[in-house]
Design a protein around this motif. Structure first.
Motif, PDB file in Angstrom:
ATOM      1  N   VAL A  15      63.842  -8.063 -36.090  1.00 19.43           N
ATOM      2  CA  VAL A  15      65.089  -8.669 -35.609  1.00 19.43           C
ATOM      3  C   VAL A  15      64.952 -10.181 -35.539  1.00 19.43           C
ATOM      4  N   TYR A 112      72.064  -3.933 -39.070  1.00 16.84           N
ATOM      5  CA  TYR A 112      72.332  -3.773 -37.649  1.00 16.84           C
ATOM      6  C   TYR A 112      72.438  -2.298 -37.272  1.00 16.84           C
ATOM      7  N   ILE A 115      68.936  -0.927 -37.128  1.00 17.57           N
ATOM      8  CA  ILE A 115      68.206  -1.453 -35.969  1.00 17.57           C
ATOM      9  C   ILE A 115      68.707  -0.818 -34.678  1.00 17.57           C
ATOM     10  N   GLU A 116      70.023  -0.854 -34.483  1.00 18.21           N
ATOM     11  CA  GLU A 116      70.580  -0.435 -33.202  1.00 18.21           C
ATOM     12  C   GLU A 116      70.469   1.072 -32.989  1.00 18.21           C
ATOM     13  N   TYR A 135      66.817  -7.173 -26.640  1.00 20.97           N
ATOM     14  CA  TYR A 135      67.413  -7.287 -27.978  1.00 20.97           C
ATOM     15  C   TYR A 135      68.355  -8.475 -28.059  1.00 20.97           C
ATOM     16  N   SER A 139      67.790 -11.965 -30.142  1.00 21.16           N
ATOM     17  CA  SER A 139      68.775 -12.267 -31.187  1.00 21.16           C
ATOM     18  C   SER A 139      69.343 -13.662 -31.015  1.00 21.16           C
ATOM     19  N   THR A 416      77.715  -7.654 -34.880  1.00 18.88           N
ATOM     20  CA  THR A 416      76.889  -6.477 -34.685  1.00 18.88           C
ATOM     21  C   THR A 416      77.731  -5.257 -35.050  1.00 18.88           C
TER      22      THR A 416
END
Length: 442
Positions: A15, A112, A115-116, A135, A139, A416
């Motif tokens: 990230v 995203y 990742i999320e 996070y 970011s 996001t």
């Protein structure tokens, strides 16, 4: 948290590298476009094209991740992003750059989502608030740091594009070699947008206007700073302040909204954007004076504004703009069923992305018609509309009792995906039936 951190450390490192690359590339593309002689409106359209790609990606990337797995999808998206970054200096054509920005938006949505959803699969009720805070902090910090990387080269050469490509490529390394287990497949997020609007029209329209403001600021902000006469170091500092302030002001404004009617705080925050815009708008006009050149022709001599005033106003503008979206999300969550919170985050993100498509176009048109200060003339008008909407809903809608309010949670201004809603500590755990939910806004 000690048990969770080792399993997400590689992902969080990825990230950081991605956000460093994205922060650098977002500002660099607009500045290089102006350097190459593209109209300001084209530079604005490139940011709009990015958000078009993001919206398309949130709808299409989930099935791909489910089909090939998170790690392979992550690697593919990173590779395509690197190709796009390296293609910018190879093919200097407005149409090609618009297409590349749209592809990058699509890829970033996929990244995203991977990742999320990975973080969602790792976090539980005890840790997801901490995971989300970590996070978000990483970011914002990395995106701000990406702005400072602009100082490592010149806009006219290609080394900054290469640096962005290197960082983006390095991001796939920790994910590719991690020993962490694969997360569960990404679930498709479906939600009735009309139901969301009926529950809270202010949340939907406010998120759209927040997207307009955020897209304007980050899409055209570097061009505005360059038009002021700032050098590359000054542009990087200006944009870095805008981003870092977005994290610093969210929490105090959010805590205030937990104590007061959120509509009052949304209106006050939007008026804060107006005030900061009124400071930033006239700077170019006040510090640019006509002079006669050696050949007798009129020229323009630009006096740089006081850097302290510029940065303070930029911090106030960036911080208040960044707070509007999470305030609207919190307002929506006060009035929807808990079982729909994750789906609602997708609808609100769609509203934000739609607004972000139009924001850079309006801001660039404002700069074309009124000079560099037209950017903040535009943000001031959009913020005034946001404040008016919040005050109108304050008169028309019912208030939410303090006991029914959901706690404010820091949310990103940067793009996001709806999967982030699952990390939100307000979202229910599996099996929660969402009973005792507050009534809709009237």
């Amino acid at each position: 948290m000690r048990q969770v951190l080792p399993s997400i450390a590689a992902l969080l490192l990825a990230v950081v590298l991605l956000m460093l690359s994205g922060g650098l590339q977002g500002s660099l593309t607009g500045l290089r476009a102006v350097h190459e002689g593209f109209p300001v409106t084209v530079a604005g359209l490139m940011m709009s094209a990015f958000y078009v790609g993001v919206i398309a990606g949130t709808r299409r990337c989930g099935p791909l991740i489910n089909r090939v797995g998170h790690i392979r999808a992550f690697a593919a998206f990173c590779a395509i992003n690197t190709v796009c970054i390296l293609t910018f200096p190879l093919v200097i054509e407005p149409g090609v750059w618009l297409f590349l920005r749209a592809v990058m938006g699509f890829n970033m949505a996929g990244l995203y989502m991977a990742i999320e959803s990975w973080l969602n699969a790792t976090a539980d009720a005890r840790t997801r608030g901490t995971v989300m805070a970590l996070y978000m902090g990483l970011s914002y910090s990395a995106m701000g740091g990406g702005q400072l990387l602009l100082t490592l080269g010149e806009i006219g050469d290609n080394r900054l594009f290469m640096l962005g490509a290197i960082l983006g490529t390095l991001a796939l390394v920790p994910v590719a070699v991690t020993r962490a287990s694969h997360p569960a497949p990404v679930e498709s997020s479906r939600f009735g947008f009309r139901d969301l609007y009926r529950r809270s029209p202010l949340a939907v329209l406010g998120c759209a206007l927040a997207g307009t403001l955020g897209g304007s600021l980050f899409g055209v902000g570097p061009i505005y700073a360059g038009a002021l006469g700032l050098d590359l170091d000054g542009i990087a500092l200006f944009m870095g302040v805008l981003i870092f302030s977005g994290l610093l002001l969210q929490l105090p404004l959010g805590r205030l909204s937990d104590r007061l009617d959120r509509r009052i705080v949304i209106a006050g925050t939007a008026l804060g954007v107006c005030a900061a815009s009124l400071v930033l708008w006239p700077l170019t006009d006040y510090y640019s004076i006509p002079t006669l050149g050696a050949n007798g022709e009129e020229s323009r001599f630009l006096w740089l504004p006081d850097p302290v005033m510029l940065l303070v106003a930029a911090a106030a503008c960036g911080g208040t703009i960044a707070a509007i979206y999470p305030l609207c999300v919190a307002h929506a969550n006060d009035h929807i069923d808990k079982e729909h919170m994750v789906q609602a985050s997708g609808g609100l993100m769609l509203a934000y992305g739609t607004g972000a498509i139009f924001g850079p176009v309006g801001a660039s048109l404002g700069m074309q018609l009124a000079g560099p200060g037209g950017l903040f003339a535009f943000t001031g008008m959009v913020a005034l509309l946001t404040a008016s909407l919040a005050l109108w809903r304050l008169r028309r809608g019912a208030s939410t009792e303090d006991a029914d309010k959901e706690a404010f949670v820091v949310m990103p201004l940067a793009t996001t995906t709806p999967n982030l809603g699952e990390l939100d500590p307000r979202a229910p755990e599996a099996g929660d039936d969402g009973d005792n939910d507050p009534p809709p806004v009237r």
